[in-house]
Design a protein around this motif. Sequence first.
Motif: not given
Length: 234
Positions: A79-82, A100-104, A131-135, A164-171
């Motif tokens: 996915l495209t990162s920040n 975790y999965f969420g939205y801003t 540790v790596n931390y990911l949204f 990471m910017q979500g993409d419906d097809e990938v998710l």
Amino acid sequence: MNNMNEIGATEKRKNGSLPWKSLAVVFVVTLVISGVVIFFVLQSVLQLDANNQYNSVVLENNGGVRDITPPRDLQDFTLTSNSGEPMSLSDFQGKPLLFYFGYTHCPDVCPISLNDMMKVRELLGDQGDDVNYLFISVDGERDTPEILNNFFEMRSVEDVMVGMQGDDEVLARVGSDYGLYYELQEPDANGYYAVDHTANMYLLNPEGQLLSILAYGTEPDLIAERIQKLLDES
């Protein structure tokens, strides 16, 4: 005389047939009783098995932490990162990954989860950087790299978090690995819309396998304890 003989023969046949009828009745009754006994034995075994299965689930879900045994392989995705650059899940291998999965635009759950994640990092002390931390956003249309960066900067976690910017097809392709669910709601008069979504956190081991599912609201100290154990084993 002949009639008497016929009557005697009939009586003999009747008398001779009685034991066979009795045996048949006994046989049928025995089958019925055996069937009832087998039924209740099987019921007891199945109930015991069900109880054992229930107990194992309770043990696995200790305080909201569900360990996956053995750790589960996951599909890789990009996915495209920040930062605006493509980033893959496999890029995080080498360290444990908490995400975790969420939205801003989330009003409560996502900021709370982010805050809990930072508490976990604090509890780990010097090892928090191991540790790596990911949204991962489930609202890719609004959560551009710029918006993700603003979200992190407002909470002073821009040096810690990766987005990471979500993409419906990938998710849609990889969501089953996590039991992911999300659905955009109808926008209001101002164009704002909420997103219903799975609120779990996920812990991956350094090999990139799913190690634990952490229910929303799991105490940060329990999460830190699980990660500390993983770091000690690495």
